[in-house]
Design a protein around this motif. Sequence first.
Motif, mmCIF file in Angstrom:
data_model
loop_
_atom_site.group_PDB
_atom_site.id
_atom_site.type_symbol
_atom_site.label_atom_id
_atom_site.label_comp_id
_atom_site.label_asym_id
_atom_site.label_seq_id
_atom_site.Cartn_x
_atom_site.Cartn_y
_atom_site.Cartn_z
ATOM 1 N N GLU A 187 -4.463 0.943 -4.447
ATOM 2 C CA GLU A 187 -4.334 2.239 -3.786
ATOM 3 C C GLU A 187 -3.187 3.045 -4.388
ATOM 4 N N THR A 188 -2.085 2.383 -4.663
ATOM 5 C CA THR A 188 -0.899 3.062 -5.188
ATOM 6 C C THR A 188 -1.129 3.621 -6.580
ATOM 7 N N ARG A 223 5.518 -1.179 0.905
ATOM 8 C CA ARG A 223 4.674 -1.663 -0.179
ATOM 9 C C ARG A 223 5.536 -2.487 -1.137
ATOM 10 N N THR A 272 -3.667 -7.172 6.524
ATOM 11 C CA THR A 272 -2.782 -6.134 5.999
ATOM 12 C C THR A 272 -3.243 -4.743 6.419
ATOM 13 N N LYS A 273 -4.544 -4.510 6.398
ATOM 14 C CA LYS A 273 -5.056 -3.202 6.827
ATOM 15 C C LYS A 273 -4.697 -2.919 8.279
ATOM 16 N N ILE A 309 -1.053 -1.973 8.376
ATOM 17 C CA ILE A 309 -0.850 -0.615 7.863
ATOM 18 C C ILE A 309 -1.135 0.413 8.956
ATOM 19 N N THR A 335 -1.276 -3.805 -2.080
ATOM 20 C CA THR A 335 -1.694 -2.398 -2.004
ATOM 21 C C THR A 335 -1.652 -1.693 -3.358
#
Length: 353
Positions: free
Chosen positions: A214-215, A332, A97-98, A101, A211
């Motif tokens: 982070e959100t 997201r 996923t990183k 992104i 995520t």
Amino acid sequence: MKKIAVLGLGKVGALAARLLHESGFEVIAYDQNAPRETMPFAVQSADLKAYDSLQKIVSGVDAILSCLPYQLNVGVATAAHAAGIHYFDLTEDVPTTKAIIEMSATAKGLMAPQCGLAPGFVGIVGAKQIGDFDDCRSCRMRVGALPQNPTGLMGYAFNWSPDGVVNEYLNDCEVIEDGVRKWVSPMEWLETIYIDGMKLEAFTTSGGLGTMCETYLGKVANIDYKTMRYPGHAELMNFFFHELLMRERRQEAGEILVHAKPPTDNDVVYVHVASEGTIDGRPRREEFVRAYKPIEIGGKMRTAIAWTTSASVVAVIEMVRDGKLPGQGFLRQEDIPLEAFLKTRTGSLYAAG
């Protein structure tokens, strides 16, 4: 977005492709092996590990859905990014996923990983609950894909990818605890949960939050995700992976576990999302609790894990096609409105479950 390629025709991929076809997409599917059931769309054989094969596939479609093992998704996403088309997958793998992104910063299309059940649908529900509060102090997300009639001490059947399960059991887990974003060990923080009188245990596993940490850092003091199993499972898995050192032999561990506990068609998916906070100054708790079982789709009974996972990603793809979600950049899961999701042709399966 009209034409979409689906890569991987296991139970989830084959059903996702069929649901996309029923939702009006022109589908072309790829796998190394021909599917056992007759498909109402074109199916081709391809080496999905080879980048030149992926380049040919992405050149003729508007979007691509990867239902492949997580190890292959970066290659697929890279090909989709280079072609400027939309990309969707079901991965729970954090490094994958990183990487996606990072690609999304220069993407011409939408990059949307983690569109399955967890991460995926469970995060959509959690985000809706968080948004309902004036101040949310905690959001706890739990999912369990289990046999309805378990046997043996493990009480499990490997209806999901063994690579994915081993990955979730061994990789560190991201959480927010008391306002601090941190990483914790998997198969820990054991707790007891009851759903419809059924006693379950829940423990930390990797990737289920997507995520969300982070959100919501600085906005929600406590967020975590756990997998639910029948009681005693976590102790046995900790013995298997750590006492017997099978954590050092991941592929062989997956093979042993599937051999011991093969898939079953008679499964159930438990979803338990609970959030707490205040509304108008008063403490409140919201809960979303469901037990999803096999249903008939396309004239055939589909396992609970197959249809819940497939329906989640197909509903998201429908929303992108219909202009209800962005068409570029990174998506997201927590930005997907639950009400609109449940109103899609395929997302409505969740509402009826």
